[in-house]
Design a protein around this motif. Sequence first.
Motif, PDB file in Angstrom:
ATOM      1  N   HIS A  79       0.861  -1.180   0.000  1.00 42.51           N
ATOM      2  CA  HIS A  79       0.000   0.000   0.000  1.00 42.51           C
ATOM      3  C   HIS A  79       0.896   1.227   0.000  1.00 42.51           C
ATOM      4  O   HIS A  79       1.764   1.384   0.859  1.00 42.51           O
ATOM      5  CB  HIS A  79      -0.883  -0.019   1.252  1.00 42.51           C
ATOM      6  N   ASN A  80       0.656   2.126  -0.949  1.00 43.88           N
ATOM      7  CA  ASN A  80       1.480   3.311  -1.135  1.00 43.88           C
ATOM      8  C   ASN A  80       0.599   4.545  -1.001  1.00 43.88           C
ATOM      9  O   ASN A  80      -0.182   4.867  -1.890  1.00 43.88           O
ATOM     10  CB  ASN A  80       2.127   3.280  -2.528  1.00 43.88           C
ATOM     11  N   ARG A  81       0.712   5.231   0.150  1.00 44.74           N
ATOM     12  CA  ARG A  81      -0.066   6.458   0.329  1.00 44.74           C
ATOM     13  C   ARG A  81       0.686   7.627  -0.297  1.00 44.74           C
ATOM     14  O   ARG A  81       1.875   7.823  -0.034  1.00 44.74           O
ATOM     15  CB  ARG A  81      -0.328   6.730   1.809  1.00 44.74           C
ATOM     16  N   LYS A  82      -0.044   8.428  -1.108  1.00 48.01           N
ATOM     17  CA  LYS A  82       0.600   9.501  -1.861  1.00 48.01           C
ATOM     18  C   LYS A  82       0.295  10.884  -1.322  1.00 48.01           C
ATOM     19  O   LYS A  82       0.996  11.832  -1.641  1.00 48.01           O
ATOM     20  CB  LYS A  82       0.156   9.435  -3.332  1.00 48.01           C
ATOM     21  N   ARG A  83      -0.760  11.018  -0.536  1.00 48.13           N
ATOM     22  CA  ARG A  83      -1.211  12.349  -0.135  1.00 48.13           C
ATOM     23  C   ARG A  83      -1.255  12.510   1.377  1.00 48.13           C
ATOM     24  O   ARG A  83      -1.510  11.559   2.111  1.00 48.13           O
ATOM     25  CB  ARG A  83      -2.608  12.618  -0.712  1.00 48.13           C
ATOM     26  N   ALA A  84      -1.020  13.748   1.811  1.00 50.60           N
ATOM     27  CA  ALA A  84      -1.147  14.067   3.223  1.00 50.60           C
ATOM     28  C   ALA A  84      -2.624  14.179   3.578  1.00 50.60           C
ATOM     29  O   ALA A  84      -3.494  14.131   2.721  1.00 50.60           O
ATOM     30  CB  ALA A  84      -0.415  15.381   3.514  1.00 50.60           C
ATOM     31  N   GLY A  85      -2.900  14.348   4.846  1.00 56.05           N
ATOM     32  CA  GLY A  85      -4.286  14.535   5.252  1.00 56.05           C
ATOM     33  C   GLY A  85      -4.552  14.101   6.666  1.00 56.05           C
ATOM     34  O   GLY A  85      -5.522  14.541   7.285  1.00 56.05           O
ATOM     35  N   LEU A  86      -3.735  13.217   7.185  1.00 59.99           N
ATOM     36  CA  LEU A  86      -3.945  12.711   8.534  1.00 59.99           C
ATOM     37  C   LEU A  86      -2.885  13.266   9.477  1.00 59.99           C
ATOM     38  O   LEU A  86      -1.740  13.476   9.080  1.00 59.99           O
ATOM     39  CB  LEU A  86      -3.866  11.183   8.544  1.00 59.99           C
ATOM     40  N   PRO A  87      -3.246  13.481  10.747  1.00 61.96           N
ATOM     41  CA  PRO A  87      -2.231  13.914  11.715  1.00 61.96           C
ATOM     42  C   PRO A  87      -1.238  12.777  11.962  1.00 61.96           C
ATOM     43  O   PRO A  87      -1.557  11.593  11.766  1.00 61.96           O
ATOM     44  CB  PRO A  87      -3.048  14.225  12.966  1.00 61.96           C
ATOM     45  N   PRO A  88      -0.024  13.130  12.407  1.00 64.28           N
ATOM     46  CA  PRO A  88       1.001  12.100  12.635  1.00 64.28           C
ATOM     47  C   PRO A  88       0.549  10.981  13.569  1.00 64.28           C
ATOM     48  O   PRO A  88       0.978   9.835  13.420  1.00 64.28           O
ATOM     49  CB  PRO A  88       2.156  12.901  13.251  1.00 64.28           C
ATOM     50  N   THR A  89      -0.345  11.288  14.505  1.00 64.18           N
ATOM     51  CA  THR A  89      -0.779  10.267  15.459  1.00 64.18           C
ATOM     52  C   THR A  89      -1.677   9.215  14.824  1.00 64.18           C
ATOM     53  O   THR A  89      -1.913   8.167  15.412  1.00 64.18           O
ATOM     54  CB  THR A  89      -1.544  10.928  16.619  1.00 64.18           C
ATOM     55  N   GLU A  90      -2.189   9.484  13.614  1.00 67.78           N
ATOM     56  CA  GLU A  90      -3.108   8.539  12.968  1.00 67.78           C
ATOM     57  C   GLU A  90      -2.544   7.928  11.693  1.00 67.78           C
ATOM     58  O   GLU A  90      -3.136   7.006  11.148  1.00 67.78           O
ATOM     59  CB  GLU A  90      -4.438   9.255  12.631  1.00 67.78           C
ATOM     60  N   ARG A  91      -1.424   8.444  11.208  1.00 68.35           N
ATOM     61  CA  ARG A  91      -0.984   8.053   9.870  1.00 68.35           C
ATOM     62  C   ARG A  91      -0.593   6.578   9.765  1.00 68.35           C
ATOM     63  O   ARG A  91      -0.892   5.904   8.780  1.00 68.35           O
ATOM     64  CB  ARG A  91       0.165   8.941   9.396  1.00 68.35           C
TER      65      ARG A  91
END
Length: 202
Positions: A79-91
Amino acid sequence: MDAHKLQLKIFVSPDSARGVELESFIPVFHRWIKDHTLPELTIDVANYAHVPKGPGVVLIGHGSDYFVDEADGRLGLLHNRKRAGLPPTERLSDLARRTLHVAALLERDPALGGKLRFSTGELLFRINDRLAAPNMPATFAALKGELDTLAAGLFAGPFQLAPVGGPKDLFTVRITSATAPALGTLLERAGGPPDADASLVP
């Protein structure tokens, strides 16, 4: 650390890998696009099955991709996530949920005939951003707490974190545990099937 181009790979069991053809994933992924199977926008399928030890077959999305790849000669789901959007505590937890959810869907997909089984005692975490996360001890030290939390939650038992590669490689950590829970248990511990994520749709 401000890094969001995260990857997580779960490997196919060696016995299972010998019974599955890469091309068999192509119609599965096309059907998933048509049926909106995943809670995120998926767009197309790319076939690199002709490349030895390559990226395999890719379900391409707006915010993330799913490779059934053969990198380093080991079949697995990346799985390759390309975009930001989540806080560091949830990523990391979100990364695990989406990876394990797709793995569970693939194991159950009737088109694959029950031949696919994932090994659940090993995960490979990677950051696809050499500038934000160079592969060096300082990066490992900065992320070790998050990785410890992820592994402890998933395996609920002893685990090991092992940095992989050198400065020219992407930052990579191998996560292993002899507990090897069932795939459904891992997904449940990760939070269950993921919800829609606004950062993964236009």
